[in-house]
Design an enzyme around this catalytic site. Structure first.
Site, PDB file in Angstrom:
ATOM      1  N   GLU A  14      18.632  37.966 -18.925  1.00 10.81           N
ATOM      2  CA  GLU A  14      17.588  36.935 -18.884  1.00 10.81           C
ATOM      3  C   GLU A  14      17.755  36.067 -17.633  1.00 10.81           C
ATOM      4  OE1 GLU A  14      18.335  32.783 -20.526  1.00 10.81           O
ATOM      5  OE2 GLU A  14      17.576  33.900 -22.242  1.00 10.81           O
ATOM      6  N   ASP A  39      13.802  41.091 -23.319  1.00 10.30           N
ATOM      7  CA  ASP A  39      13.243  40.095 -22.406  1.00 10.30           C
ATOM      8  C   ASP A  39      13.939  40.176 -21.054  1.00 10.30           C
ATOM      9  OD1 ASP A  39      15.659  38.909 -23.355  1.00 10.30           O
ATOM     10  OD2 ASP A  39      14.875  36.899 -22.960  1.00 10.30           O
TER      11      ASP A  39
END
Length: 331
Positions: free
Chosen positions: A53, A110
């Protein structure tokens, strides 16, 4: 008349260059605080670990700031250290003090999506086909290993392993990075990306829990289509879910999906906005939103924000949210 027009143009140009210089200053501050010389981004609020991330966030910031040197440093470290050669995804977490810094071999989608998105943007900005090819490889791995059809929806699981429990799947709606999915759809023309956007928006429209009528950080989707807060985590709209309105706003600042967030936050004075709410008990955090969370609140409420100021009080996540809000405003 001509003098007035010329004066107006001078002001506009001045503001434009001021904006870029301020943004560069913010990026320089961010790099000084969180970017190691080898390209690793440290999470100062979490024992200085790193995760995909954070690597993806910083790569997006580097592209936006036209800083190819930093971009290459971040990407090279990430690709060398975190790539899972078995499936083309990336180990989600790096802990430098452990004997095996990547002990958990799972990915976080993500992070994978952010890396691919940053590479796509970099390839387009700097005309480097190797970046876009790397982006394509990651998106195809994401589709292969994490995207499933379940309960009538096309969904992206939070990781390749551990989230499909047969009778239900666990989702993290903060991983629904709509502007990235939109760019992948434009790039590849694959229908799956449009499906993910459409179904992700449908699901978010139904994730309205408790008095707050907000999604929780983690949500279970049952085989019959029922949605509920996932039982393995506290039923809170908290530090994960704060990114939901960020990504909605990034794609469409007029989206009706922002209405529940606006309704909730407008019930509090800005500096007395609790950091989280438990949708099962309606309990709110005994502490208030920090500056990074407030930046997302302000963006959601339609405030036009000044350049981000990265201060000594900002940990990695707060500073990252400030920078991401700025990027969202440059859409």
């Amino acid at each position: 008349m001509l003098k007035r027009v010329f004066a107006a143009l001078v002001v506009m140009v001045s503001l434009l260059f001021t904006s870029f210089s301020q943004a560069s200053t913010a990026w320089d501050s961010y790099k000084a605080r969180f970017l190691m010389p080898d390209g690793r981004v440290v999470d100062t609020g979490n024992k200085n670990v790193s995760h995909t991330e954070g690597q993806g966030y910083a790569m997006l910031m580097a592209v936006a700031s036209d800083d190819r040197t930093a971009f290459d440093s971040i990407w090279n470290w990430t690709n060398k250290t975190l790539r899972n050669k078995d499936n083309g995804l990336f180990f989600w977490r790096y802990n430098p003090v452990e004997a095996d810094p990547v002990a958990d071999k799972n990915d976080a989608t993500d992070g994978d999506v952010l890396l691919a998105w940053a590479l796509l943007k970099a390839g387009q900005r700097w005309n480097v086909p190797a970046y876009t090819s790397a982006s394509d490889a990651i998106t195809q791995a994401v589709l292969k290993h994490t995207v499933v059809s379940y309960a009538g929806y096309r969904v992206m699981l939070p990781g390749a392993n551990g989230f499909n429990l047969n009778t239900y799947v666990n989702l993290n709606p903060a991983y629904f990075i709509f502007p990235a999915w939109q760019d992948f759809a434009k790039r590849s023309h694959q229908v799956v990306w449009r499906d993910l956007i459409t179904d992700g928006q449908k699901l978010l429209g139904k994730m309205r829990f408790g008095k707050a009528q907000l999604p929780t950080d983690w949500v279970s989707l049952a085989a019959d289509g029922k949605l509920s807060p996932a039982t393995q985590w506290p039923p809170r709209m908290s530090y994960d879910a704060i990114r939901i309105p960020l990504y909605i706003s990034w794609q469409d600042p007029q989206s009706a999906l922002l209405t529940p967030w606006r309704n909730w936050w407008q019930g509090f004075n800005r500096n007395q906005t609790p950091a989280w709410v438990n949708v099962a008990t309606n309990e709110t955090a005994p502490y208030m939103m920090n500056d990074g969370l407030l930046a997302v609140r302000d963006l959601t409420l339609g405030e036009r924000l000044a350049e981000p100021q990265i201060t000594a009080q900002d940990d990695y996540y707060s500073a990252s949210l400030k920078m991401l809000v700025w990027l969202a405003q440059q859409r």
